[in-house]
Design a protein around this motif. Structure first.
Motif, PDB file in Angstrom:
ATOM      1  N   ALA A 205      77.135  23.429  31.170  1.00 60.29           N
ATOM      2  CA  ALA A 205      78.524  23.506  32.596  1.00 60.29           C
ATOM      3  C   ALA A 205      78.286  22.075  32.955  1.00 60.29           C
ATOM      4  CB  ALA A 205      77.497  24.287  33.754  1.00 60.29           C
ATOM      5  N   GLU A 206      77.473  21.048  33.033  1.00 54.78           N
ATOM      6  CA  GLU A 206      77.382  19.364  32.960  1.00 54.78           C
ATOM      7  C   GLU A 206      78.484  18.557  32.227  1.00 54.78           C
ATOM      8  OE1 GLU A 206      73.908  17.682  33.449  1.00 54.78           O
ATOM      9  OE2 GLU A 206      73.145  19.193  35.621  1.00 54.78           O
ATOM     10  N   MET A 207      78.513  19.146  30.999  1.00 57.12           N
ATOM     11  CA  MET A 207      78.914  18.890  29.832  1.00 57.12           C
ATOM     12  C   MET A 207      81.086  18.887  30.151  1.00 57.12           C
ATOM     13  SD  MET A 207      77.061  18.506  26.269  1.00 57.12           S
ATOM     14  CE  MET A 207      75.552  20.263  26.795  1.00 57.12           C
ATOM     15  N   ALA A 208      80.458  20.705  30.193  1.00 58.81           N
ATOM     16  CA  ALA A 208      81.867  20.594  31.069  1.00 58.81           C
ATOM     17  C   ALA A 208      82.288  19.975  31.889  1.00 58.81           C
ATOM     18  CB  ALA A 208      81.755  22.180  30.638  1.00 58.81           C
ATOM     19  N   ALA A 209      81.963  19.882  33.285  1.00 49.93           N
ATOM     20  CA  ALA A 209      82.445  18.952  34.218  1.00 49.93           C
ATOM     21  C   ALA A 209      83.200  17.088  33.676  1.00 49.93           C
ATOM     22  CB  ALA A 209      81.576  18.520  35.516  1.00 49.93           C
ATOM     23  N   ALA A 210      82.177  17.461  32.331  1.00 49.23           N
ATOM     24  CA  ALA A 210      82.283  15.689  31.927  1.00 49.23           C
ATOM     25  C   ALA A 210      83.382  15.611  30.797  1.00 49.23           C
ATOM     26  CB  ALA A 210      80.950  14.909  31.364  1.00 49.23           C
TER      27      ALA A 210
END
Length: 285
Positions: A205-210
């Protein structure tokens, strides 16, 4: 339209040359295939020169990454291969492959396995040496029956008795580098637990936001329940869902086109990319 977005050639740890790979892809009925060798684009020119009519090549690479001690791979598509920052990072990762392989060989010798650097270098040929080449040496020596069996805690899996770490890119940095080079970033086989620990969903999820573009869901190392779970996660996070064979020639049991990517997803990948463009076949040589 049949699209396979994850394959390897002798430019890294596959057993088919780039030319052989694209010919086999056409023979397998694929309409598009991505060449995604580990941390290198060295096979692209040969693949393009041999590209059969009717087959489109998606240029790419599979980048070696590590997050909180967990090894992971990032598929990068249609980036500018000469973009300086991403090129420098790929070279840094590749340059660490030889001392890493030599370190694994030393550990194996300490475990009583008569493997040598000369044997591994012969297996690797002109490709970027990696764990699969060391695994193939173990198969040759009769230590394990298959390459997959070498990726265990007894031998070469992350944290295994003969495992040696190498330089790997932080995935958030990899995403930034790929996007800055005009490419598209897809997390490869995120739940392939046989290889070792996997990245938690919160990190995805953090990578998706990035800026992560997608996740590789349909893959031979994901069972039906895992694929369903990842598909739901991708929908929740707004990520593209890809499928592919992760073909390595005779080194692994997967076959070209075993899993494929939806044409609409492929179209979205090509729309997002601006570092390079898919190459249509012109008949090859």
């Amino acid at each position: 339209m049949r699209i396979d977005l994850h394959t390897h050639s002798t430019a890294s740890d596959g057993t088919d040359t780039p030319a052989e790979l694209v010919r086999k892809a056409a023979a397998a009925g694929l309409d598009a295939v991505a060449l995604t060798d580990h941390d290198t684009t060295r096979g692209h020119a040969e693949a393009i020169a041999a590209l059969p009519e009717g087959l489109t090549l998606v240029t790419g690479a599979e980048l070696s990454c590590r997050l909180d001690g967990i090894s992971m791979h990032m598929l990068a598509y249609l980036f500018d291969p000469e973009e300086p920052a991403l090129l420098a990072e790929r070279e840094l990762v590749r340059d660490d492959r030889v001392p890493r392989a030599q370190g694994m060989i030393a550990k194996l010798q300490g475990l009583g396995v008569p493997v040598t650097w000369e044997q591994v270098a012969r297996i690797a040929g002109d490709g970027s040496v990696g764990r699969p080449h060391v695994a193939s040496a173990l198969v040759e020596l009769g230590v394990v029956p298959t390459v997959d069996d070498a990726f265990s805690q007894d031998w070469l899996a992350d944290g295994g008795r003969a495992f040696v770490e190498k330089h790997e890119t932080d995935p958030f940095e990899a995403i930034r580098l790929v996007k800055d080079a005009g490419g598209v970033a897809v997390f490869a086989h995120p739940a392939a637990s046989k290889r070792g620990r996997t990245v938690p969903e919160a990190a995805i999820a953090e990578m998706a936001a990035a800026g992560l573009d997608g996740v590789e869901v349909d893959h031979m190392e994901h069972d039906a329940d895992t694929r369903a779970r990842l598909r739901g996660l991708a929908k929740e996070l707004g990520l593209l869902v890809t499928g592919s064979s992760d073909y390595h020639g005779s080194r692994k049991t997967c076959v070209l086109g075993e899993y494929t990517t939806d044409p609409e997803v492929y179209g979205e990948i090509t729309r997002r990319a601006f570092g390079a463009f898919p190459v249509p076949g012109a008949g090859g040589v």
